[in-house]
Design an enzyme around this catalytic site. Structure first.
Site, PDB file in Angstrom:
ATOM      1  N   PHE A 332       0.837  -1.195   0.000  1.00  0.00           N
ATOM      2  CA  PHE A 332       0.000   0.000   0.000  1.00  0.00           C
ATOM      3  C   PHE A 332       0.870   1.242   0.000  1.00  0.00           C
ATOM      4  O   PHE A 332       1.836   1.327   0.775  1.00  0.00           O
ATOM      5  CB  PHE A 332      -0.869   0.063   1.264  1.00  0.00           C
ATOM      6  N   ASP A 333       0.532   2.187  -0.837  1.00  0.00           N
ATOM      7  CA  ASP A 333       1.018   3.539  -0.616  1.00  0.00           C
ATOM      8  C   ASP A 333       0.200   4.098   0.553  1.00  0.00           C
ATOM      9  O   ASP A 333      -0.940   3.681   0.779  1.00  0.00           O
ATOM     10  CB  ASP A 333       0.800   4.376  -1.878  1.00  0.00           C
ATOM     11  N   LYS A 334       0.766   5.035   1.292  1.00  0.00           N
ATOM     12  CA  LYS A 334       0.043   5.566   2.456  1.00  0.00           C
ATOM     13  C   LYS A 334      -0.918   6.686   2.086  1.00  0.00           C
ATOM     14  O   LYS A 334      -2.126   6.576   2.264  1.00  0.00           O
ATOM     15  CB  LYS A 334       1.028   6.072   3.521  1.00  0.00           C
ATOM     16  N   THR A 335      -0.368   7.744   1.514  1.00  0.00           N
ATOM     17  CA  THR A 335      -1.159   8.952   1.274  1.00  0.00           C
ATOM     18  C   THR A 335      -2.158   8.748   0.138  1.00  0.00           C
ATOM     19  O   THR A 335      -1.779   8.399  -0.979  1.00  0.00           O
ATOM     20  CB  THR A 335      -0.233  10.128   0.932  1.00  0.00           C
ATOM     21  N   LEU A 525      -1.329  -0.945  -4.304  1.00  0.00           N
ATOM     22  CA  LEU A 525      -2.378   0.075  -4.364  1.00  0.00           C
ATOM     23  C   LEU A 525      -1.751   1.452  -4.212  1.00  0.00           C
ATOM     24  O   LEU A 525      -1.038   1.725  -3.245  1.00  0.00           O
ATOM     25  CB  LEU A 525      -3.401  -0.145  -3.244  1.00  0.00           C
TER      26      LEU A 525
END
Length: 636
Positions: A332-335, A525
């Site tokens: 996962f990307d965070k932002t 993602l």
């Protein structure tokens, strides 16, 4: 764009109906005639019932005779060739009823397959007609005129009143309303719109007045791109589909040779009559027709892709659908993925001789040209009219920006971009509070710190729980933010492994390392633009909120059109179910044919049973099985 022609009204369909009617009529007549009259070298029936049945075989067989003859001429034997041989053979041995049955039922099986695919596509084809035919165009002097929506251009202004459909992608310039975006994003709840918000063609203005400035030409809207990509996706075949095609190219000639041996070898050895073994060989040809096997995968893929697209999940092809069904790890990307990506400035600290206002003013000016969410939050704090001019600008992805403002070099970004370590203690305190820290340096000296705060998506923990239930065994967060903030977010959503402070190229390496440990595949993602390299490195790259980003729609393997994290488990569930159904369909087709083939050689299975169960029955079973995907709904 034009809608698909209904398969039930095609020329092939009319021949199938005629063949079926003639087959039934001829069968009834043959039952009423006690003594059939036969003539010819073998046992060709030339009485009235026989002629009606021959007509049924000819009419129904015309749907595939030309293809069968072409296959024989080019030595690329396929199911059309097998059925052609079976029909001719049945006629020659005096079994016109079976010949008519083979022609009618095989034609019906092919018609059912096309109807199933057409039904699966219909929901997408219907989208083509969702855009209104007319639009209310606003001239520069404010006058209105009705024009065809297909003539709208970038920059045109249109008015949309309550209950009307929006004719073009654009930005709201006047008015306020709620818009039903289900046709594009799958979002069932109307979305509030006001000046500055993006709207999409074919969505419905629910209640208020809107004036919209077009941001694209007609024919290039988000909806148009979706329809084109879904159509293209159907041609991007899954690995198992390519394997089945290769298998069928070997399987069909092998079956033909086997049937010939069944016809020739036993009677040569004195094990029975030539006619009996010829009939068994023909039955084996009908049983072994690979129709159900060949359609098992494509009809499932089409049904899955079109069903997902109705709910705002765009899957780019069978290969990506298959990968969704196999992947067991996820990055996962965070932002913007686990958080909303909607930052607000919370703290501004200045070091002498600067003031907080000066620090914010310089940072906002430098960030005006950046598209990063944090940059937009800082730039939005001060009106553009009050900002100093920027003479030079350079963005460093993952680190920040460098600009020349009022003769000074201004740096805005992470500590790695700064000329010295001033202010890191203050920055650490803000990071412990779960905030993202941006340092501002002027003329080589750190002048201040700006803290911004994002909000974690409340649904993220539940989404990860559902993904674990679906068989995703490992999650990792990949972010360019500092480790303390990343771990704070990861703990809130339930991710144990975090890799922070990553530049874009480092994210690519991290995804590749994850893929090396999970051979079944890795999903990533992100936002589809900033994370494009990492998305490309993953087995399946998934873009969030892609409806507002043409680049995301084009580059991602899977695009979640709405900014809705809860659609991620739905996409994975569709992939998992499609993969299971493909495996089940192939097993069903091969298993049924194996049992019937043994029965055909043993003389237990007749031509009629072979065509009813081995061809029509198997094709109908795999088609109905695939259509179950149309009923898969996102979890509430």
């Amino acid at each position: 764009m034009t809608a698909l022609a209904p398969p039930w009204r095609s020329a092939d369909a009319r021949r199938t109906y005629a063949a079926g009617a003639l087959w039934i009529a001829g069968s009834v007549a043959a039952f009423l005639v006690d003594e059939p009259h036969v003539a010819g070298w073998l046992r060709v029936r030339l009485d009235a019932p026989g002629l009606v049945l021959l007509a049924a075989a000819a009419v129904g067989g015309w749907n595939f005779f030309p293809k069968g003859l072409r296959a024989a001429r080019t030595l690329r034997l396929d199911m059309n060739f097998l059925m052609t041989v079976a029909i001719v053979g049945a006629v020659l041995i005096g079994e016109p009823t079976e010949a008519a049955a083979i022609a009618s039922l095989f034609s019906l099986a092919e018609l059912l397959e096309r109807a199933a695919v057409a039904r699966a596509r219909r929901s997408i084809e219907e989208l083509v007609h969702l855009s209104p035919e007319l639009a209310t165009l606003v001239a520069p002097d404010g006058t209105e005129s009705l024009v065809p929506s297909a003539t709208l251009k970038h920059g045109n202004r249109v008015r949309v009143r309550p209950g009307q459909k929006i004719p073009i992608d654009g930005v709201v310039v006047d008015g306020a309303s709620s818009v039903d975006e289900a046709a594009v994003t799958g979002e069932s709840v109307p979305v509030p719109k006001q000046p500055g918000n993006t709207v999409f063609a074919a969505t419905v203005n629910a209640e208020g007045y809107l004036e919209i400035e077009a941001t694209t030409d007609a024919g290039q809207t988000t909806l148009d791109r979706i329809v084109r990509l879904v159509r293209t996706a159907e041609a991007r075949r899954a690995r198992v589909e390519r394997f089945v095609d290769r298998f069928a190219r070997v399987y069909t000639p092998a079956v033909t040779v086997t049937a010939a041996l069944v016809m020739i070898v036993p009677p040569t050895l004195g094990l029975g009559t030539g006619l009996d073994w010829f009939t068994r060989g023909l039955t084996l040809l009908v049983v072994a027709c690979p129709c159900a096997l060949v359609i098992a995968t494509p009809v499932t893929v089409v049904s899955a892709i079109t069903s997902a697209s109705r709910h705002g999940v765009l899957i780019k092809g069978g290969a990506h659908l298959e990968s969704l069904g196999r992947a067991c790890a996820m990055a996962f990307d965070k932002t913007g993925s686990l958080t909303w990506g909607k930052f607000r400035v919370t703290d501004v600290t200045a070091f002498d001789p600067e003031t907080p206002e000066q620090v914010l003013r310089l940072a906002a000016a430098a960030e005006q040209r950046s598209e990063h969410p944090i940059a937009r939050a800082i730039a939005a704090t001060i009106p553009a009219s009050r900002l100093p001019s920027v003479t030079h600008f350079h963005a460093l992805p993952g680190r920040g920006v460098i600009a020349e403002i009022e003769g000074n070099e201004v740096r805005v970004g992470t500590p790695t971009l700064m000329p010295n370590a001033v202010g890191l203690e203050e920055a650490s305190q803000l990071e412990r509070e779960g905030k993202t820290v941006v340092l501002v340096a002027v003329a080589g000296t750190v002048a201040g710190i700006i803290a911004v705060e994002d909000t974690v998506r409340s649904e993220a923990p539940e989404v990860l729980r559902r993904l674990r239930q679906l068989g995703i065994h490992e999650f990792v967060m990949l972010t360019g933010d500092h480790e303390r903030l990343a771990r704070t977010v990861a703990e809130r959503v339930g991710i144990a492994r975090v890799q922070a402070g990553l530049l874009p190229e480092a994210k690519v390496d991290a995804v590749r390392d994850l893929a090396a440990r999970h051979r079944r595949g890795v999903m990533m993602l992100g936002d589809g633009v900033n994370d494009a390299p990492a998305l490309a490195a993953a087995t399946v790259g998934i873009a969030m909120g892609a409806a507002g980003s043409p680049a995301a729609i084009e580059t991602a393997d899977v695009a979640l059109m709405a900014d809705d994290l809860e659609m991620l488990p739905y996409a994975v569930r569709v992939g998992r179910l499609a993969r299971r159904l493909i495996q089940l369909n192939i097993a069903l087709a091969l298993g049924l044919k194996l049992v019937l083939a043994v029965g055909a050689v043993a003389g237990v299975v007749t031509l009629m049973i072979a065509v009813l169960f081995g061809d029509l029955g198997a094709s109908l079973a795999v088609t109905l099985n695939a259509m179950r995907l149309a009923r898969v709904q996102p979890e509430p």
